[in-house]
Write a protein that holds these residues in place. Sequence first.
Motif, PDB file in Angstrom:
ATOM      1  N   LEU A  34      -1.754  -4.252 -14.830  1.00  0.00           N
ATOM      2  CA  LEU A  34      -1.408  -3.972 -13.438  1.00  0.00           C
ATOM      3  C   LEU A  34      -0.088  -3.215 -13.344  1.00  0.00           C
ATOM      4  O   LEU A  34       0.829  -3.450 -14.134  1.00  0.00           O
ATOM      5  CB  LEU A  34      -1.260  -5.270 -12.635  1.00  0.00           C
ATOM      6  N   VAL A  35      -0.012  -2.333 -12.360  1.00  0.00           N
ATOM      7  CA  VAL A  35       1.235  -1.681 -11.957  1.00  0.00           C
ATOM      8  C   VAL A  35       1.354  -1.853 -10.446  1.00  0.00           C
ATOM      9  O   VAL A  35       0.390  -2.231  -9.780  1.00  0.00           O
ATOM     10  CB  VAL A  35       1.268  -0.178 -12.325  1.00  0.00           C
ATOM     11  N   LEU A  36       2.544  -1.582  -9.922  1.00  0.00           N
ATOM     12  CA  LEU A  36       2.679  -1.625  -8.471  1.00  0.00           C
ATOM     13  C   LEU A  36       3.401  -0.394  -7.966  1.00  0.00           C
ATOM     14  O   LEU A  36       4.192   0.214  -8.666  1.00  0.00           O
ATOM     15  CB  LEU A  36       3.381  -2.904  -7.999  1.00  0.00           C
ATOM     16  N   VAL A  37       3.062  -0.037  -6.748  1.00  0.00           N
ATOM     17  CA  VAL A  37       3.779   0.982  -5.984  1.00  0.00           C
ATOM     18  C   VAL A  37       4.042   0.374  -4.614  1.00  0.00           C
ATOM     19  O   VAL A  37       3.334  -0.528  -4.171  1.00  0.00           O
ATOM     20  CB  VAL A  37       2.990   2.311  -5.848  1.00  0.00           C
ATOM     21  N   CYS A  38       5.081   0.854  -3.968  1.00  0.00           N
ATOM     22  CA  CYS A  38       5.388   0.405  -2.612  1.00  0.00           C
ATOM     23  C   CYS A  38       5.175   1.568  -1.660  1.00  0.00           C
ATOM     24  O   CYS A  38       5.665   2.672  -1.900  1.00  0.00           O
ATOM     25  CB  CYS A  38       6.815  -0.115  -2.521  1.00  0.00           C
ATOM     26  N   ILE A  39       4.461   1.304  -0.580  1.00  0.00           N
ATOM     27  CA  ILE A  39       4.066   2.336   0.373  1.00  0.00           C
ATOM     28  C   ILE A  39       4.632   1.988   1.745  1.00  0.00           C
ATOM     29  O   ILE A  39       4.463   0.853   2.218  1.00  0.00           O
ATOM     30  CB  ILE A  39       2.518   2.416   0.477  1.00  0.00           C
ATOM     31  N   GLN A  40       5.274   2.953   2.390  1.00  0.00           N
ATOM     32  CA  GLN A  40       5.773   2.726   3.746  1.00  0.00           C
ATOM     33  C   GLN A  40       4.615   2.374   4.667  1.00  0.00           C
ATOM     34  O   GLN A  40       3.551   2.985   4.600  1.00  0.00           O
ATOM     35  CB  GLN A  40       6.453   3.976   4.304  1.00  0.00           C
ATOM     36  N   ASP A  41       4.842   1.409   5.541  1.00  0.00           N
ATOM     37  CA  ASP A  41       3.798   0.989   6.473  1.00  0.00           C
ATOM     38  C   ASP A  41       3.402   2.095   7.436  1.00  0.00           C
ATOM     39  O   ASP A  41       2.304   2.054   8.000  1.00  0.00           O
ATOM     40  CB  ASP A  41       4.248  -0.249   7.262  1.00  0.00           C
ATOM     41  N   THR A  42       4.253   3.095   7.622  1.00  0.00           N
ATOM     42  CA  THR A  42       3.947   4.205   8.521  1.00  0.00           C
ATOM     43  C   THR A  42       3.115   5.297   7.849  1.00  0.00           C
ATOM     44  O   THR A  42       2.741   6.271   8.505  1.00  0.00           O
ATOM     45  CB  THR A  42       5.243   4.829   9.070  1.00  0.00           C
ATOM     46  N   SER A  43       2.800   5.126   6.568  1.00  0.00           N
ATOM     47  CA  SER A  43       2.038   6.143   5.846  1.00  0.00           C
ATOM     48  C   SER A  43       0.679   6.364   6.496  1.00  0.00           C
ATOM     49  O   SER A  43      -0.053   5.413   6.783  1.00  0.00           O
ATOM     50  CB  SER A  43       1.834   5.718   4.386  1.00  0.00           C
ATOM     51  N   THR A  44       0.322   7.614   6.685  1.00  0.00           N
ATOM     52  CA  THR A  44      -1.016   7.956   7.162  1.00  0.00           C
ATOM     53  C   THR A  44      -1.936   8.308   5.987  1.00  0.00           C
ATOM     54  O   THR A  44      -3.146   8.433   6.168  1.00  0.00           O
ATOM     55  CB  THR A  44      -0.967   9.133   8.151  1.00  0.00           C
ATOM     56  N   THR A  45      -1.362   8.442   4.790  1.00  0.00           N
ATOM     57  CA  THR A  45      -2.145   8.775   3.607  1.00  0.00           C
ATOM     58  C   THR A  45      -2.702   7.532   2.936  1.00  0.00           C
ATOM     59  O   THR A  45      -3.850   7.525   2.479  1.00  0.00           O
ATOM     60  CB  THR A  45      -1.291   9.572   2.608  1.00  0.00           C
ATOM     61  N   TRP A  46      -1.917   6.455   2.866  1.00  0.00           N
ATOM     62  CA  TRP A  46      -2.390   5.257   2.181  1.00  0.00           C
ATOM     63  C   TRP A  46      -3.693   4.711   2.762  1.00  0.00           C
ATOM     64  O   TRP A  46      -4.584   4.322   1.990  1.00  0.00           O
ATOM     65  CB  TRP A  46      -1.305   4.176   2.115  1.00  0.00           C
ATOM     66  N   PRO A  47      -3.875   4.659   4.071  1.00  0.00           N
ATOM     67  CA  PRO A  47      -5.167   4.168   4.580  1.00  0.00           C
ATOM     68  C   PRO A  47      -6.361   4.966   4.039  1.00  0.00           C
ATOM     69  O   PRO A  47      -7.438   4.394   3.815  1.00  0.00           O
ATOM     70  CB  PRO A  47      -5.035   4.317   6.096  1.00  0.00           C
ATOM     71  N   ARG A  48      -6.183   6.255   3.798  1.00  0.00           N
ATOM     72  CA  ARG A  48      -7.263   7.068   3.219  1.00  0.00           C
ATOM     73  C   ARG A  48      -7.452   6.748   1.739  1.00  0.00           C
ATOM     74  O   ARG A  48      -8.580   6.689   1.245  1.00  0.00           O
ATOM     75  CB  ARG A  48      -6.964   8.548   3.394  1.00  0.00           C
ATOM     76  N   LEU A  49      -6.346   6.547   1.017  1.00  0.00           N
ATOM     77  CA  LEU A  49      -6.429   6.281  -0.420  1.00  0.00           C
ATOM     78  C   LEU A  49      -6.975   4.888  -0.722  1.00  0.00           C
ATOM     79  O   LEU A  49      -7.745   4.719  -1.665  1.00  0.00           O
ATOM     80  CB  LEU A  49      -5.053   6.453  -1.069  1.00  0.00           C
ATOM     81  N   ARG A  50      -6.586   3.893   0.061  1.00  0.00           N
ATOM     82  CA  ARG A  50      -6.992   2.514  -0.233  1.00  0.00           C
ATOM     83  C   ARG A  50      -8.507   2.348  -0.182  1.00  0.00           C
ATOM     84  O   ARG A  50      -9.055   1.421  -0.767  1.00  0.00           O
ATOM     85  CB  ARG A  50      -6.299   1.516   0.689  1.00  0.00           C
TER      86      ARG A  50
END
Length: 164
Positions: free
Chosen positions: A53-69
Amino acid sequence: MSSLSTEPTDPSLLRRAFSCFPSGVTAVCASDSGTPVGMAASTFTPVSLAPPLVLVCIQDTSTTWPRLRERHRLGLSVLAEGQDGICRSLADGEGDRFAGIDWEADDDGSVYIHNASLWLACSPYAELPGGDHTIVLLEIHGLKAEPDREPLVFHGSRFRRLAV
């Protein structure tokens, strides 16, 4: 040590304090119907060997993460020295983030940045709340490492080179 005099509530003071810690820079990317989608993440940490496992931290305001997840697989590229322009492009919220960037996609939809120092084929494993960020654990399914490539280092709000 002198006594601490400032309360950690001022975001600009916290940014300045956090910039004292150097970090590498990653690109988290995937293909969405043949189009690359990606973002830069400077908070990256190896977490576990079993499971990997690795981790990254994503800003809650990201509009890209919802597409990637929602993607089955993600490509995580650890950017190398000289790829600061790629980082800026992937961090930019406007226009084509992949314009002028050499990349490739696997059959599983993972997207990788050419000439990075490490490529990890990942899938979302878990998400945890982390203040104004989301802590994202990613499970590693494959990798390719180029340890002789110098990393892209972010420190003091600037890109730096390692001294040899």
